[in-house]
Design an enzyme around this catalytic site. Structure first.
Site, PDB file in Angstrom:
ATOM      1  CD1 TRP A  90      -1.891  -2.238   2.061  1.00 41.65           C
ATOM      2  CD2 TRP A  90      -2.767  -1.710   0.100  1.00 41.65           C
ATOM      3  NE1 TRP A  90      -2.743  -3.158   1.741  1.00 41.65           N
ATOM      4  CE2 TRP A  90      -3.482  -2.778   0.590  1.00 41.65           C
ATOM      5  CE3 TRP A  90      -3.448  -0.975  -1.133  1.00 41.65           C
ATOM      6  CZ2 TRP A  90      -4.342  -3.047  -0.469  1.00 41.65           C
ATOM      7  CZ3 TRP A  90      -3.941  -1.443  -1.926  1.00 41.65           C
ATOM      8  CH2 TRP A  90      -5.200  -2.445  -1.349  1.00 41.65           C
ATOM      9  CG  ASP A 162      -2.960   3.749   3.817  1.00 42.80           C
ATOM     10  OD1 ASP A 162      -4.913   3.474   4.693  1.00 42.80           O
ATOM     11  OD2 ASP A 162      -2.841   3.438   2.906  1.00 42.80           O
ATOM     12  CE  LYS A 186      -7.548  -3.808   4.640  1.00 44.28           C
ATOM     13  NZ  LYS A 186      -7.030  -2.485   3.562  1.00 44.28           N
TER      14      LYS A 186
END
Ligand code: PLP
Length: 350
Positions: A90, A162, A186
């Site tokens: 990511w 993030d 999540k």
């Protein structure tokens, strides 16, 4: 996972939300009933996370992946430069997306690619660009199971993180960041909602040519209602936050519970003769725990037998192999205990 209490409440309110005669799914986002839901969700997030008033909370769409582009479009407006720490897939994607826009202005200051992202690299402020418009990290690396043990000191350069796979798992000092962003799916609610927490002074005119929908200013000026927000996902997020505050008791309690859960697996892995954790001890995540047996066939056998016993989604990401236990907030302690018992029995049998 979502907390069962949240799903039960959503089910009970499905056909008739608080006597309105309709489901939240059917409501106009311009209605008074809905305004109370989105305002309530933002207020709860502020309360639970302790977000200072100098920060804006935005409810957006497009996932964390869209933020990989929105961050440079909106924040890389002075020097056009940004620093990145490459700690996994990511982080790499955030860096690559910024590179499309900023070219050489996007710079990787450190990486842990040399050992399959199994650790968080040491960082030295000397190597940072003091003129960068922002400094980007991925706080918890979902696929590799690492978490920054300490935050980098970036001086006056805004730190952007993030936090898709660790938001709400433990307290975060929001004031250390210029901006935090997370895909909600999540730890906060269902897919479709992206949460941005951004220091108000960083919201300004984006780079020339930025589409209206990709400007933070657009969403901040319109209370996240420039267009139709992901209404139902925001409603579920509000229920999750109520569960976190009222059932769990807040983020300190959530952290203690998550440490207990992760501790069960890490203690087992550290004492096992068959299974091994893949992450360096100082960089371990509370949410994602990758492990291997060292034998691919045995890994496959474990994943198969685990699935048959009801332990699903244990296969590791293809770039790491092996297994990964994702134990987000809603995973109960018993779920982790049962997994450790199952692993112990598998070890004895194999
Ligand atoms: C899952 C995940 C993403 C991708 O999120 P989308 O909302 O699917 O774009 C990005 N970053 C991290 C850390 C993730 O865990």
């Amino acid at each position: 996972m979502l907390p069962e209490a949240v799903l039960a409440r959503a089910a009970a309110e499905m056909l008739d939300y608080e006597g309105s005669g309709q489901s939240v799914m059917e409501m106009s986002h311009r209605s008074g009933s809905y305004q109370a839901i989105i305002d309530g969700c933002a207020a709860l997030l502020r309360e639970v996370m302790g977000i200072p008033d100098s920060y804006e909370v935005l409810f957006l769409q497009g996932g964390a992946s869209t933020q990989f582009a929105m961050v440079p479009l909106n924040l890389a407006v002075k020097s056009g430069a940004a620093d990145f720490v490459i700690t996994g897939q990511w982080a790499k994607k955030a860096y690559a997306e910024a590179g499309k826009l900023l070219g050489e202005g996007a710079r990787a200051v450190a990486s842990s690619a040399d050992r399959t992202f199994s650790y968080i690299p040491a960082l030295n402020r000397e190597g940072f660009n003091p003129d960068a418009d922002y400094f980007h990290i991925c706080l918890n690396n979902t696929i590799y199971g690492t978490k920054f043990p300490i935050l980098p000191d970036t001086g006056s350069v805004p730190l952007v993180a993030d936090v898709s796979s660790c938001i709400l798992s433990e307290p975060i000092d929001v004031s250390r960041f210029g901006m935090l962003y997370a895909g909600a799916q999540k730890n906060m609610g269902p897919a479709g909602l992206t949460v941005v927490i951004i220091r108000k002074d960083l919201i300004g005119d984006p780079r020339l040519g930025t589409p209206t929908m990709l400007s933070y200013k657009t969403h901040a000026e319109n209370g996240s209602m420039y267009n139709t927000p992901p209404c139902y996902a925001i409603y579920i997020c509000k229920l999750v936050l109520e569960w976190l505050r009222d059932e769990i008791g807040g983020l300190e309690k959530m952290k203690a519970l998550n440490e207990r859960k992760a501790g069960i697996l890490y203690n087992f892995l550290d004492s096992s003769a068959l299974f091994k954790g893949t992450v360096e001890k100082g960089s371990r995540s509370l949410m994602n725990i990758p492990f291997v047996t060292g034998n691919e066939e045995l890994d496959a056998k474990f994943v198969k037998e685990a699935a048959a016993a009801g332990f699903i989604n244990l296969k590791g990401h293809r770039s790491v192999g092996g297994m990964r236990a994702s134990i987000y907030n809603a995973m109960p302690l018993e779920g982790v205990e049962k997994l450790a018992d199952f692993m112990r029995a598998f070890e004895t049998a194999n």
